[in-house]
Design a protein around this motif. Sequence first.
Motif, PDB file in Angstrom:
ATOM      1  N   GLY A 100       0.807  -1.293   0.017  1.00  0.00           N
ATOM      2  CA  GLY A 100      -0.009  -0.090  -0.011  1.00  0.00           C
ATOM      3  C   GLY A 100       0.901   1.193   0.040  1.00  0.00           C
ATOM      4  N   ALA A 101       1.813   1.363   0.841  1.00  0.00           N
ATOM      5  CA  ALA A 101       2.773   2.400   0.947  1.00  0.00           C
ATOM      6  C   ALA A 101       3.667   2.600  -0.246  1.00  0.00           C
ATOM      7  CB  ALA A 101       3.911   2.387   2.099  1.00  0.00           C
ATOM      8  N   LEU A 102       3.942   1.461  -1.058  1.00  0.00           N
ATOM      9  CA  LEU A 102       4.715   1.611  -2.170  1.00  0.00           C
ATOM     10  C   LEU A 102       3.855   2.236  -3.328  1.00  0.00           C
ATOM     11  CD1 LEU A 102       7.193   0.819  -3.963  1.00  0.00           C
ATOM     12  CD2 LEU A 102       6.102  -1.250  -4.542  1.00  0.00           C
ATOM     13  N   PHE A 103       2.709   1.497  -3.566  1.00  0.00           N
ATOM     14  CA  PHE A 103       1.685   2.122  -4.517  1.00  0.00           C
ATOM     15  C   PHE A 103       1.533   3.584  -4.173  1.00  0.00           C
ATOM     16  CE2 PHE A 103       1.679  -1.920  -6.277  1.00  0.00           C
ATOM     17  CZ  PHE A 103       1.066  -1.477  -7.582  1.00  0.00           C
ATOM     18  N   THR A 104       1.183   4.036  -3.057  1.00  0.00           N
ATOM     19  CA  THR A 104       0.897   5.479  -2.693  1.00  0.00           C
ATOM     20  C   THR A 104       1.865   6.259  -3.261  1.00  0.00           C
ATOM     21  OG1 THR A 104      -0.206   4.606  -0.743  1.00  0.00           O
ATOM     22  CG2 THR A 104       0.131   7.083  -0.853  1.00  0.00           C
ATOM     23  N   ALA A 105       3.369   6.005  -2.827  1.00  0.00           N
ATOM     24  CA  ALA A 105       4.437   6.698  -3.190  1.00  0.00           C
ATOM     25  C   ALA A 105       4.502   6.684  -4.623  1.00  0.00           C
ATOM     26  CB  ALA A 105       5.616   5.927  -2.312  1.00  0.00           C
ATOM     27  N   LEU A 106       4.428   5.589  -5.323  1.00  0.00           N
ATOM     28  CA  LEU A 106       4.352   5.697  -6.885  1.00  0.00           C
ATOM     29  C   LEU A 106       3.431   6.634  -7.489  1.00  0.00           C
ATOM     30  CD1 LEU A 106       5.210   1.973  -7.715  1.00  0.00           C
ATOM     31  CD2 LEU A 106       6.830   3.875  -7.643  1.00  0.00           C
ATOM     32  N   GLN A 107       2.034   6.733  -6.927  1.00  0.00           N
ATOM     33  CA  GLN A 107       0.942   7.341  -7.324  1.00  0.00           C
ATOM     34  C   GLN A 107       1.318   8.945  -7.056  1.00  0.00           C
ATOM     35  OE1 GLN A 107      -2.078   5.515  -5.164  1.00  0.00           O
ATOM     36  NE2 GLN A 107      -2.315   4.031  -6.582  1.00  0.00           N
ATOM     37  N   LEU A 108       1.935   9.099  -6.054  1.00  0.00           N
ATOM     38  CA  LEU A 108       2.275  10.659  -5.858  1.00  0.00           C
ATOM     39  C   LEU A 108       3.228  11.055  -6.382  1.00  0.00           C
ATOM     40  CD1 LEU A 108       2.190  10.524  -1.628  1.00  0.00           C
ATOM     41  CD2 LEU A 108       0.787  11.892  -3.420  1.00  0.00           C
ATOM     42  N   TRP A 109       4.371  10.108  -6.942  1.00  0.00           N
ATOM     43  CA  TRP A 109       5.642  10.572  -7.637  1.00  0.00           C
ATOM     44  C   TRP A 109       4.997  10.814  -9.272  1.00  0.00           C
ATOM     45  CZ3 TRP A 109       7.911   6.501 -10.911  1.00  0.00           C
ATOM     46  CH2 TRP A 109       8.817   6.882 -11.594  1.00  0.00           C
ATOM     47  N   LEU A 110       4.129   9.740  -9.738  1.00  0.00           N
ATOM     48  CA  LEU A 110       3.588   9.974 -11.126  1.00  0.00           C
ATOM     49  C   LEU A 110       2.836  11.032 -11.379  1.00  0.00           C
ATOM     50  CD1 LEU A 110       3.026   6.003 -11.773  1.00  0.00           C
ATOM     51  CD2 LEU A 110       4.753   7.368 -12.856  1.00  0.00           C
ATOM     52  N   SER A 111       2.222  11.526 -10.189  1.00  0.00           N
ATOM     53  CA  SER A 111       1.453  12.524 -10.438  1.00  0.00           C
ATOM     54  C   SER A 111       2.056  13.811 -10.408  1.00  0.00           C
ATOM     55  CB  SER A 111       0.279  12.515  -9.239  1.00  0.00           C
ATOM     56  OG  SER A 111      -0.630  11.444  -9.497  1.00  0.00           O
ATOM     57  N   GLY A 112       3.207  13.833 -10.111  1.00  0.00           N
ATOM     58  CA  GLY A 112       4.292  14.909  -9.927  1.00  0.00           C
ATOM     59  C   GLY A 112       3.872  15.728  -8.876  1.00  0.00           C
ATOM     60  N   THR A 113       3.533  14.983  -7.872  1.00  0.00           N
ATOM     61  CA  THR A 113       3.352  15.615  -6.405  1.00  0.00           C
ATOM     62  C   THR A 113       4.395  15.453  -5.454  1.00  0.00           C
ATOM     63  OG1 THR A 113       1.195  15.148  -6.705  1.00  0.00           O
ATOM     64  CG2 THR A 113       1.733  15.887  -4.567  1.00  0.00           C
ATOM     65  N   ALA A 114       5.424  14.701  -5.791  1.00  0.00           N
ATOM     66  CA  ALA A 114       6.499  14.273  -4.950  1.00  0.00           C
ATOM     67  C   ALA A 114       7.724  13.689  -5.419  1.00  0.00           C
ATOM     68  CB  ALA A 114       6.036  13.416  -3.612  1.00  0.00           C
ATOM     69  N   ARG A 115       9.132  14.062  -4.946  1.00  0.00           N
ATOM     70  CA  ARG A 115      10.043  13.408  -5.547  1.00  0.00           C
ATOM     71  C   ARG A 115      10.120  12.087  -5.073  1.00  0.00           C
ATOM     72  NH1 ARG A 115      15.224  17.263  -5.490  1.00  0.00           N
ATOM     73  NH2 ARG A 115      16.493  15.353  -4.914  1.00  0.00           N
ATOM     74  N   LEU A 116      10.434  11.186  -5.935  1.00  0.00           N
ATOM     75  CA  LEU A 116      10.403   9.843  -5.651  1.00  0.00           C
ATOM     76  C   LEU A 116      11.543   9.490  -4.767  1.00  0.00           C
ATOM     77  CD1 LEU A 116       9.286   6.927  -6.436  1.00  0.00           C
ATOM     78  CD2 LEU A 116      10.981   6.507  -8.184  1.00  0.00           C
ATOM     79  N   ASP A 117      12.881   9.926  -4.816  1.00  0.00           N
ATOM     80  CA  ASP A 117      14.049   9.534  -3.934  1.00  0.00           C
ATOM     81  C   ASP A 117      13.861  10.090  -2.520  1.00  0.00           C
ATOM     82  OD1 ASP A 117      14.308  12.420  -4.823  1.00  0.00           O
ATOM     83  OD2 ASP A 117      16.278  12.432  -4.590  1.00  0.00           O
ATOM     84  N   ILE A 118      12.696  10.982  -2.192  1.00  0.00           N
ATOM     85  CA  ILE A 118      12.368  11.390  -0.934  1.00  0.00           C
ATOM     86  C   ILE A 118      11.014  10.435  -0.540  1.00  0.00           C
ATOM     87  CG2 ILE A 118      11.966  13.139   0.731  1.00  0.00           C
ATOM     88  CD1 ILE A 118      13.192  15.061  -1.407  1.00  0.00           C
ATOM     89  N   VAL A 119       9.995  10.584  -1.437  1.00  0.00           N
ATOM     90  CA  VAL A 119       8.760  10.119  -1.012  1.00  0.00           C
ATOM     91  C   VAL A 119       8.687   8.623  -0.833  1.00  0.00           C
ATOM     92  CG1 VAL A 119       7.667   9.779  -2.964  1.00  0.00           C
ATOM     93  CG2 VAL A 119       6.352  10.449  -1.029  1.00  0.00           C
ATOM     94  N   LEU A 120       9.424   7.813  -1.626  1.00  0.00           N
ATOM     95  CA  LEU A 120       9.657   6.411  -1.415  1.00  0.00           C
ATOM     96  C   LEU A 120      10.261   5.862  -0.152  1.00  0.00           C
ATOM     97  CD1 LEU A 120       8.498   4.007  -3.220  1.00  0.00           C
ATOM     98  CD2 LEU A 120      10.850   3.869  -3.874  1.00  0.00           C
ATOM     99  N   PRO A 121      11.475   6.518  -0.045  1.00  0.00           N
ATOM    100  CA  PRO A 121      12.022   5.677   1.411  1.00  0.00           C
ATOM    101  C   PRO A 121      11.336   6.347   2.407  1.00  0.00           C
ATOM    102  CG  PRO A 121      13.560   7.154   0.193  1.00  0.00           C
ATOM    103  CD  PRO A 121      12.418   7.080  -0.653  1.00  0.00           C
ATOM    104  N   ALA A 122      10.833   7.678   2.472  1.00  0.00           N
ATOM    105  CA  ALA A 122      10.007   8.106   3.647  1.00  0.00           C
ATOM    106  C   ALA A 122       8.765   7.254   3.776  1.00  0.00           C
ATOM    107  CB  ALA A 122       9.375   9.682   3.359  1.00  0.00           C
ATOM    108  N   MET A 123       7.878   6.923   2.732  1.00  0.00           N
ATOM    109  CA  MET A 123       6.840   6.267   3.112  1.00  0.00           C
ATOM    110  C   MET A 123       7.126   4.800   3.466  1.00  0.00           C
ATOM    111  SD  MET A 123       3.640   6.896   2.383  1.00  0.00           S
ATOM    112  CE  MET A 123       2.529   8.351   1.704  1.00  0.00           C
ATOM    113  N   LEU A 124       8.029   3.979   2.820  1.00  0.00           N
ATOM    114  CA  LEU A 124       8.271   2.615   3.189  1.00  0.00           C
ATOM    115  C   LEU A 124       9.013   2.469   4.368  1.00  0.00           C
ATOM    116  CD1 LEU A 124       9.865   1.503  -0.466  1.00  0.00           C
ATOM    117  CD2 LEU A 124       7.724   0.927   0.658  1.00  0.00           C
ATOM    118  N   GLY A 125       9.805   3.813   4.912  1.00  0.00           N
ATOM    119  CA  GLY A 125      10.410   3.749   6.215  1.00  0.00           C
ATOM    120  C   GLY A 125       9.290   3.754   7.249  1.00  0.00           C
TER     121      GLY A 125
END
Lengths: 254, 314, 264
Positions: free
Chosen positions: B157-182
């Motif tokens: 769930g966290a991974l997909f949330t991060a990916l959706q945010l990033w694909l929407s141009g809402t967040a930077r992947l290199d920050i939102v992904l480790p943050a969400m997963l962490g």
Amino acid sequence: MPITHEKRNTPLPENLAEDQPVIAINNLDFAYPDGHAALYEISLDIKKGEKVALVGPNGAGKSTLMLHLNGILKGAGELRVGGFPLNKQNLPVIRALVGLVFQNPDDQLFSPTVFEDVAFGPLHMGFSEDEVIARVEEALAQVDMSGFEKRLSHHLSTGQKKRIAIATVLSMHPQVLVLDEPSAGLDPRARRGLIQLLNTLPITMLVSTHDLRMASELFPRMVIMDEGRIVADGLTSTLLRDESLLEKHGLEKP
Amino acid sequence: MLYSPSPLHIPDGFLSLAISLIFWAITLVILSTAVKRTETLDEKQVPLMGVMAAFIFAAQMINFPVAGGTSGHLLGGALAAIMLGPWAGMLVMTAVVAVQGLLFQDGGLLVMGANIFNMGLLTAAIGFGFYKAAEGRQRKLKLFAAGLGAWLSVMAGALFTALQLWLSGTARLDIVLPAMLGVHAVIGIGEVLITVAAIAFIFKTRPDLLEESESSAQNGRGWIVVGALLSLGVVLLSPFASADPDGLERVATDLGFLEQGANAPYKLLSDYALPFFRDSAFSTIAAGLIGILVIAALVIFLARRRSIRHTSHN
Amino acid sequence: MHDSLFDRFREGESFLHRLAPTVKVVITVLFILSDALLPDGHWLGFGISWLTILLLNLAAQLGWSYTLKRSFIAFPFALAAITAIFALPGETLAVWDFGPWHLIATDAGLLRFLSIVVRSWLSVQVAILLVTTTQFPDLIHALEHLRLPRMLVTVIAFLYRYIFVLSDEVLRLLRARQARSAIPPHQRGGGSILWRARIAGNMVGQLFLRSYERSDRIYNAMLARGYQGHLRTLNRHGIHTRDWLLMTFAIFLLILLQLFAHLG
């Protein structure tokens, strides 16, 4: 743009013959699937217009017996409601004839609004939209809760929930009202109001209760159950005077 | 506070229109199957699913203090699927996410498809898949599988949330992904502990309930594969994306999801053309999606044909 | 406690209260869609949308700031969008180095971030307006009108009815836990995390069993009232001419706003 439902009318006998018992039980036995026996040799006739109290300690089999009257549980023996033998074919008719109200109103009222709950029975009997609405109004008026249609069930007090719970089956125009512990959990004022309501409803009643004072006030006839058997059946006033009988079955003289 | 919003409930505005609509489409396809599958079940299923949805909702209020003022609580997708079976579990979770969004604004409406997918469908599929894999084994192993499935379901769930945010141009992947997963690696532990303890409690008190739901999903072997594939995706994608976000970013840019500097929601409908078919990159994605949908529909159709033939033989 | 926590509806006699629930749902979704379609940084468009919400607040007799005050639920999530500031190329505003991250704040990024926050804030407000002027059971009827599968609508209706009952049970369980866990002041109590989690898990398990048994009793109550596996509902919410007119008008306004934002 109302969402309509298929029309289906169950033929209902509106008036039973006067001498015919509304409920006739002959030698009913029942054991739960886990082997635990709950009812032994139950025989009971209830005539039209009778008001009967069903008393006895917890676990005596009162609720189990009540579930049989509606065909939710099926034991061995003979059971007739309004002259119809209980079988799968007659089930819809029997469920319309017997208005069964469960003890906990939070189980009985399972819809978000009062209207939807009171309409559930008539809707599933296949009545037309107008008829359903008319029946809901009438049933709510009978329990003195007119105008509560749009109220949310979780906003009601326990006493109001009990009244609405009774309305949910009155809207099906049953021949007999079967209530499980109607006065349980009510404060004195709500209990008094409920007693008055039951007193005014002109309908055959079988009511299980621990409230012997209510029983002596409302129900001329009393049936005592213990350990799955009917141990006494007679005039309430007579039975309530028999202290040794009451004591033997865990009851207390009011 | 009894009702604490989880960081997985995406509000409106945070996902681009394209991502919102794509996930609505995926969610609707899966849900319509779930509805068909549950309609054929026992008629008792209706009140059961209804009360179970309220149960999940209420169970999310039960928390336990972990450390430093934070508390663990339940998302419940894995638990619902294990108790009720995958399809019923999905419907129950859908109802929960829908009410949280509609009534409490905990999660948006336009993005609800994504929220249902992340928190309801993924979690149920993974949770059930793992539990199913341990079918017929010892209880300890079943509990272990349930726990692992619960943790991975939250991570997915966290991974997909991060990916959706990033694909929407809402967040930077290199920050939102480790943050969400962490964050969810820790939240997931709470999920595991409560899920396992709850199932252990039911094993002790009413084992018949769990056996019942197992036998009702006899032909659920496919869920093991679904659960395993999804988890494999999580396990493989997460480190890759965390270690080399630029790589994933390039892929997405090439596919046209990330138009650096451009205005994704604006671009999408600004040309008075069908949004998906104007831009070649979008049409690639659309074609890919349609392909996936067609394959999914075919698989479902064939599976139904098979099961119908199966029952008519008996 | 339910009244404040779970009931979002406010009694009223405004035209918003009387509007058909289905129409309100459709307009709400279209409003949120229109928000999503407004270009980043189109402050005038956002402003007009917000003004509309303020006016609707007044029209619903809620006072002008009702939805504003309740709209901060989505703000924690804004954290996730902060990185948008550093995600877009544009004129550099500031540069930070945080461990492995080299962060360049750009004007385009800032614009994106602010736009996302404003969009979400507007969407939340209009959603709040919907549930404040519509009883939730009426919303459930609207979902049925909008052709959601009967099964799902029914599950949602049960969920809504039993949130109240089950959350009371949870409160009782939580209180019982509290009553039994006496912690001396200035001491860490309550055992290890595992132990605490097991207690919570047991509570969840217990709640599950009670809910399961309750669903059995509800099923019996449904059977007793003629349920035979096929649910019937009577949905009395008609959509009248007035509702159609208002919906058309709202859609017209939204299209006007979009034309203005994209052509103007």
